[in-house]
Scaffold this active site. Structure first.
Site, PDB file in Angstrom:
ATOM      1  N   ASP A  45     -15.156  41.429  17.444  1.00 26.56           N
ATOM      2  CA  ASP A  45     -15.508  40.516  16.366  1.00 26.56           C
ATOM      3  C   ASP A  45     -15.826  41.377  15.145  1.00 26.56           C
ATOM      4  O   ASP A  45     -16.170  42.553  15.293  1.00 26.56           O
ATOM      5  CB  ASP A  45     -16.724  39.680  16.769  1.00 26.56           C
ATOM      6  CG  ASP A  45     -17.168  38.740  15.660  1.00 26.56           C
ATOM      7  OD1 ASP A  45     -16.335  37.962  15.173  1.00 26.56           O
ATOM      8  OD2 ASP A  45     -18.346  38.827  15.260  1.00 26.56           O
ATOM      9  N   ASP A 239     -21.536  39.646  18.946  1.00 25.15           N
ATOM     10  CA  ASP A 239     -22.991  39.678  18.789  1.00 25.15           C
ATOM     11  C   ASP A 239     -23.620  38.314  18.560  1.00 25.15           C
ATOM     12  O   ASP A 239     -24.830  38.158  18.705  1.00 25.15           O
ATOM     13  CB  ASP A 239     -23.373  40.581  17.606  1.00 25.15           C
ATOM     14  CG  ASP A 239     -23.166  39.871  16.279  1.00 25.15           C
ATOM     15  OD1 ASP A 239     -22.008  39.457  15.998  1.00 25.15           O
ATOM     16  OD2 ASP A 239     -24.147  39.700  15.538  1.00 25.15           O
ATOM     17  N   ASP A 243     -19.854  33.889  19.433  1.00 27.31           N
ATOM     18  CA  ASP A 243     -19.048  34.774  20.274  1.00 27.31           C
ATOM     19  C   ASP A 243     -19.263  34.528  21.763  1.00 27.31           C
ATOM     20  O   ASP A 243     -18.494  35.038  22.584  1.00 27.31           O
ATOM     21  CB  ASP A 243     -19.377  36.246  19.967  1.00 27.31           C
ATOM     22  CG  ASP A 243     -19.071  36.619  18.532  1.00 27.31           C
ATOM     23  OD1 ASP A 243     -18.082  36.098  17.991  1.00 27.31           O
ATOM     24  OD2 ASP A 243     -19.829  37.422  17.952  1.00 27.31           O
TER      25      ASP A 243
END
Length: 368
Positions: A45, A239, A243
């Site tokens: 990400d 994080d 996600d």
């Protein structure tokens, strides 16, 4: 020599996980350590994972005769309840200008798109171009011509009145970490819900050749699933709350220690120090630990295959008539039966060899 076989796996797992913990890598369990060795694709990400996660407001443009302070005040008032990194950047900017936020009501956020609220009776929407489009609000071309920054547009009563541009910095060590993973033969992919321009910029700075932009939180897990259907073993690094589904879907979920509790709970590995260099190290350590387990089992079985038949008297048929050579009688006696003292020493040596081989995990070099 049953002790050696019993020690072969747990000693390697114990040493491997303890070394990982010393580096700030926490494996949830032994299964996570084993599964990580098979990873061939690492998906990052962007925000707060491969970047610092502290974006800054770099530009504010007003439109249709609105003042910049009014744009920031409207945006900050509805963003005050959001935990998103861009929302925090807006609040920092508002505070630096000494503006006083107003109460917002009916606030609702759409993950990955934007947020809506009512301020002083006016409908305020803050979000990306996709969010504005979903609301049927047209974004003036003059406000969307920045391709290197994340852009949030601010609409008041259904009309875009300005835009806020953000920029985030690549996390320290990210470029080296990505290069090390590529050297390990891993495919590295960057995904983000941000616009293509800023995602491409961060990917290029990090040395990542493939990236996916405009990916909604609900689409991240679908993207992971698609890669898995192609036969890839995927590790997802993230994080945030958004996600968590992707971390669960991935074969190995890796959460940054500074991330949300939901991301950490959904992951198989947690990086305590937010050092993405430890992503590659966790994979290397897993492979090394599994290799050590195989070595341990090989030596343990070799001892058993060789010495149990001898202890059972296999050599008696060879030596019973002529007797054992004088030089070998200390170990095989007069007729080829293994000396119990030698057998006891052999059993101890087999266990010691397994433990010592496992302990070498503490000193073997990993990816830099």
């Amino acid at each position: 020599c049953p002790c050696a076989m019993g020690l072969a796996t747990p000693t390697a797992v114990m040493v491997g996980t303890s070394r990982a913990a010393e580096m700030g890598i926490l494996f949830k369990n032994a299964e996570s350590l084993e599964r990580t060795r098979s990873v061939d694709t690492v998906v990052f990400d962007k925000t707060a994972t491969i970047t610092s996660g502290v974006p800054e407001v770099v530009d504010v443009i007003s439109y249709d005769h609105f003042a910049v302070r009014d744009i920031l005040l409207a945006a900050g008032s509805v963003e005050a309840r959001s935990e998103h990194a861009l929302a925090r950047a807006v609040l920092v900017k508002v505070e630096s200008m000494g503006l006083e936020l107003q109460d917002a009501s009916h606030v609702r956020a759409v993950p990955g798109l934007g947020v809506y609220g009512e301020v002083n009776g006016q409908a305020v929407s803050v979000g990306n171009a996709m969010y504005m489009s979903s609301l049927g609000i047209e974004v003036p071309t003059t406000l969307s011509n920045d391709t290197t920054s994340n852009l949030s547009f601010v609409s008041i009563d259904g009309v875009v009145r300005g835009r806020i541009a953000f920029q985030d910095q690549l996390r320290d060590g990210a470029e080296d970490a990505v290069a090390a993973m590529i050297d390990m033969g891993l495919d590295v992919i960057l995904i983000s819900g941000d616009q293509e321009g800023p995602v491409e910029l961060i990917a290029r700075e990090a040395g990542i050749s493939r990236f996916e932009s405009g990916v909604l939180p609900s689409e991240k897990s679908q993207l992971i699933s698609q890669m898995q259907s192609e036969g890839k073993i995927v590790a997802m690094v993230g994080d945030g709350i958004n996600d968590a589904p992707a971390l669960t879907q991935a074969d190995v979920g890796i959460a940054m220690g500074g991330g949300t509790d939901s991301a950490i709970e959904a992951s198989d590995i947690t990086l305590i120090h937010d050092d993405i260099g430890n992503v590659g190290k966790s994979i290397a350590l897993s492979k090394m630990s599994m290799r050590t387990i195989k070595q341990n089992l090989f030596w343990a079985f070799s001892y058993n295959i060789l010495l149990i038949p001898i202890a059972s008297g296999l050599l008696y048929s060879v030596f019973h008539s002529d007797g054992v050579l004088l030089q070998l009688r200390w170990a095989l006696g007069e007729h080829g039966f293994l000396n119990p003292i030698v057998a006891a020493i052999a059993m101890s040596v087999s266990s010691i060899s397994v433990v010592m081989n496992s302990l070498t995990l503490r000193y073997k070099s990993l990816v830099s």
